[in-house]
Design an enzyme around this catalytic site. Structure first.
Site, PDB file in Angstrom:
ATOM      1  N   TYR A  57       0.860  -1.175   0.000  1.00 43.26           N
ATOM      2  CA  TYR A  57       0.000   0.000   0.000  1.00 43.26           C
ATOM      3  C   TYR A  57       0.899   1.228   0.000  1.00 43.26           C
ATOM      4  O   TYR A  57       1.910   1.246   0.707  1.00 43.26           O
ATOM      5  CB  TYR A  57      -0.839   0.048   1.278  1.00 43.26           C
ATOM      6  CG  TYR A  57      -2.196  -0.578   1.130  1.00 43.26           C
ATOM      7  CD1 TYR A  57      -3.301   0.219   0.860  1.00 43.26           C
ATOM      8  CD2 TYR A  57      -2.365  -1.952   1.260  1.00 43.26           C
ATOM      9  CE1 TYR A  57      -4.564  -0.344   0.733  1.00 43.26           C
ATOM     10  CE2 TYR A  57      -3.624  -2.517   1.136  1.00 43.26           C
ATOM     11  CZ  TYR A  57      -4.722  -1.711   0.867  1.00 43.26           C
ATOM     12  OH  TYR A  57      -5.958  -2.254   0.738  1.00 43.26           O
ATOM     13  N   GLU A  59      -0.630   4.737   0.050  1.00 42.89           N
ATOM     14  CA  GLU A  59      -1.553   5.870  -0.001  1.00 42.89           C
ATOM     15  C   GLU A  59      -0.834   7.138   0.403  1.00 42.89           C
ATOM     16  O   GLU A  59       0.096   7.101   1.201  1.00 42.89           O
ATOM     17  CB  GLU A  59      -2.745   5.613   0.920  1.00 42.89           C
ATOM     18  CG  GLU A  59      -3.696   4.594   0.317  1.00 42.89           C
ATOM     19  CD  GLU A  59      -4.638   3.998   1.338  1.00 42.89           C
ATOM     20  OE1 GLU A  59      -5.801   4.408   1.359  1.00 42.89           O
ATOM     21  OE2 GLU A  59      -4.204   3.128   2.093  1.00 42.89           O
ATOM     22  N   ASP A 236      -9.410  16.783 -21.760  1.00 42.61           N
ATOM     23  CA  ASP A 236      -9.293  15.323 -21.628  1.00 42.61           C
ATOM     24  C   ASP A 236      -8.633  14.807 -22.904  1.00 42.61           C
ATOM     25  O   ASP A 236      -9.290  14.611 -23.919  1.00 42.61           O
ATOM     26  CB  ASP A 236     -10.690  14.725 -21.436  1.00 42.61           C
ATOM     27  CG  ASP A 236     -10.647  13.208 -21.341  1.00 42.61           C
ATOM     28  OD1 ASP A 236      -9.577  12.620 -21.579  1.00 42.61           O
ATOM     29  OD2 ASP A 236     -11.700  12.614 -21.045  1.00 42.61           O
ATOM     30  N   THR A 262      -5.099   8.994 -20.297  1.00 46.60           N
ATOM     31  CA  THR A 262      -4.791   7.631 -19.876  1.00 46.60           C
ATOM     32  C   THR A 262      -3.405   7.264 -20.408  1.00 46.60           C
ATOM     33  O   THR A 262      -2.910   7.900 -21.338  1.00 46.60           O
ATOM     34  CB  THR A 262      -5.814   6.629 -20.426  1.00 46.60           C
ATOM     35  OG1 THR A 262      -5.790   6.711 -21.851  1.00 46.60           O
ATOM     36  CG2 THR A 262      -7.210   6.950 -19.969  1.00 46.60           C
ATOM     37  N   LYS A 265      -3.455   4.151 -23.989  1.00 47.69           N
ATOM     38  CA  LYS A 265      -3.946   4.315 -25.372  1.00 47.69           C
ATOM     39  C   LYS A 265      -2.746   4.661 -26.257  1.00 47.69           C
ATOM     40  O   LYS A 265      -1.897   3.793 -26.477  1.00 47.69           O
ATOM     41  CB  LYS A 265      -5.049   5.379 -25.400  1.00 47.69           C
ATOM     42  CG  LYS A 265      -6.282   4.979 -24.575  1.00 47.69           C
ATOM     43  CD  LYS A 265      -7.404   5.990 -24.732  1.00 47.69           C
ATOM     44  CE  LYS A 265      -8.664   5.618 -24.007  1.00 47.69           C
ATOM     45  NZ  LYS A 265      -8.588   5.674 -22.542  1.00 47.69           N
ATOM     46  N   ARG A 271      -2.130   0.191 -17.982  1.00 51.39           N
ATOM     47  CA  ARG A 271      -3.421   0.832 -17.730  1.00 51.39           C
ATOM     48  C   ARG A 271      -3.217   1.886 -16.656  1.00 51.39           C
ATOM     49  O   ARG A 271      -2.618   1.630 -15.619  1.00 51.39           O
ATOM     50  CB  ARG A 271      -4.461  -0.189 -17.271  1.00 51.39           C
ATOM     51  CG  ARG A 271      -4.723  -1.284 -18.284  1.00 51.39           C
ATOM     52  CD  ARG A 271      -6.018  -1.998 -18.034  1.00 51.39           C
ATOM     53  NE  ARG A 271      -7.132  -1.213 -18.510  1.00 51.39           N
ATOM     54  CZ  ARG A 271      -7.515  -1.147 -19.792  1.00 51.39           C
ATOM     55  NH1 ARG A 271      -6.877  -1.821 -20.707  1.00 51.39           N
ATOM     56  NH2 ARG A 271      -8.535  -0.405 -20.138  1.00 51.39           N
TER      57      ARG A 271
HETATM   58  C1  LIG Z   1     -11.856  10.959 -24.020  1.00 51.15           C
HETATM   59  C2  LIG Z   1     -11.778   9.845 -23.015  1.00 51.15           C
HETATM   60  N1  LIG Z   1     -11.668  10.155 -21.722  1.00 51.15           N
HETATM   61  C3  LIG Z   1     -11.608   9.214 -20.765  1.00 51.15           C
HETATM   62  C4  LIG Z   1     -11.631   7.881 -21.100  1.00 51.15           C
HETATM   63  C5  LIG Z   1     -11.647   6.884 -19.980  1.00 51.15           C
HETATM   64  O1  LIG Z   1     -10.544   6.107 -19.952  1.00 51.15           O
HETATM   65  P1  LIG Z   1     -10.625   4.656 -19.261  1.00 51.15           P
HETATM   66  O2  LIG Z   1     -11.553   3.854 -20.088  1.00 51.15           O
HETATM   67  O3  LIG Z   1      -9.237   4.217 -19.314  1.00 51.15           O
HETATM   68  O4  LIG Z   1     -11.112   4.855 -17.874  1.00 51.15           O
HETATM   69  C6  LIG Z   1     -11.725   7.491 -22.435  1.00 51.15           C
HETATM   70  C7  LIG Z   1     -11.737   6.061 -22.816  1.00 51.15           C
HETATM   71  O5  LIG Z   1     -11.705   5.663 -23.923  1.00 51.15           O
HETATM   72  C8  LIG Z   1     -11.813   8.502 -23.425  1.00 51.15           C
HETATM   73  O6  LIG Z   1     -11.969   8.203 -24.713  1.00 51.15           O
END
Ligand SMILES: Cc1ncc(COP(=O)(O)O)c(C=O)c1O
Length: 272
Positions: A57, A59, A236, A262, A265, A271
């Site tokens: 852990y 945290e 995002d 993320t 991707k 992940r």
């Molecule tokens: C624009 C966008 N934001 C957030 C996410 C969320 O990511 P995750 O599925 O890894 O939680 C995605 C997932 O494809 C996404 O396309």
């Protein structure tokens, strides 16, 4: 018996999941059935993922001072361990001296990879803890908004993400979501229409960055709209993070108040 449990290979201990791991590897090797959010992590990434760090852990956060340290300073074990012994570490548990270093290293590398638009790595506040993009976005909502606040994001059907206020997601259940769409004629963002919606609904946060919108985003225009109505701007960049880091897509760093993405991707990482 204990030794058997702790030291056996998966194939001996539990053949069924072991077989499934093999079959899935074989499926991924033979067939390219992919949604755009997926990628193949290099073996080195998978090796790092199954390390002993999974046993602990950790945290809390590493020492703040490491945010402005260079990679060489972060990897100076004597320096780091001396600091760890001298100052009570800011985590909730002990045994995290190396977890501190690995997290500080990840933050530093991220800051170096994404510093742009005149900001230095030291000026970026990086958090590498969310386990994927959806929890990262949830954390942003939680940090910046009160439940019920108005958020303005792209409609799911026009390229936005579930976490941008869809009614099936907590972002749409706990916040009042208003959605902009692409222009039906050009299929591109209509910044005037976004501004008009912002003026009408006065969102506390505007979200730009998409799951399925192939054009680049004009971050300056979004920031101007956010400033006009007193909203935070969340960029995002989950899908294009690798392109942003590589300089092939405009960076929102320094323009958006918060940037989320993320690592699994276009960055081809674990992940996260
Ligand atoms: C624009 C966008 N934001 C957030 C996410 C969320 O990511 P995750 O599925 O890894 O939680 C995605 C997932 O494809 C996404 O396309």
């Amino acid at each position: 018996m204990t030794d058997f449990l702790v030291r056996s290979r998966l194939a001996d201990l539990d053949p069924a999941p072991h077989e499934l791991l093999q079959i899935e590897s074989e499926r991924q090797f033979r067939r390219l059935i992919r949604i755009p959010s997926e990628s193949s992590a290099p073996l080195a990434v998978r090796e790092a993922m199954s390390s002993a760090f999974q046993n602990i852990y950790a945290e809390g956060y590493p020492d703040e001072a490491t945010r402005t340290q260079t990679e060489a300073e972060i990897l100076d074990y004597e320096l780091q361990l001396a600091g760890y012994r001298r100052l009570a570490d800011p985590r909730y548990y002990k045994g995290v001296e190396y977890a501190d270093i690995v997290e500080a290293l990840a933050r530093r590398r991220c800051a170096e990879a994404f510093a742009a638009n005149g900001l230095t790595p030291e000026e970026l506040f990086v958090n590498v803890q969310p386990l994927s993009g959806a929890p990262a976005n949830n954390a942003v909502y939680h940090a910046l908004l009160e439940p019920g606040a108005v958020v303005l994001g792209m409609s799911l059907l026009h390229g936005g993400h579930l976490t941008h206020g869809s009614p099936v997601n907590r972002s749409g259940k706990f916040y009042q979501a208003v959605h902009y769409k692409v222009d039906p004629a050009t299929e591109r963002l209509d910044y005037e229409a976004v501004a008009a919606l912002a003026r009408e609904h006065r969102p506390k946060m505007i979200i730009a960055g998409y799951s399925s919108y192939p054009w680049s985003v004009d971050w300056k225009k979004f920031r101007a709209i956010a400033d006009e109505v007193g909203a935070y701007l969340l960029a995002d960049i989950a899908h294009v993070a690798g392109l942003v880091a590589g300089g092939a897509y405009p960076s929102p760093i320094g323009l958006a108040h918060v940037v989320s993405f993320t690592t699994h991707k276009s960055l081809c990482g674990p992940r996260g």
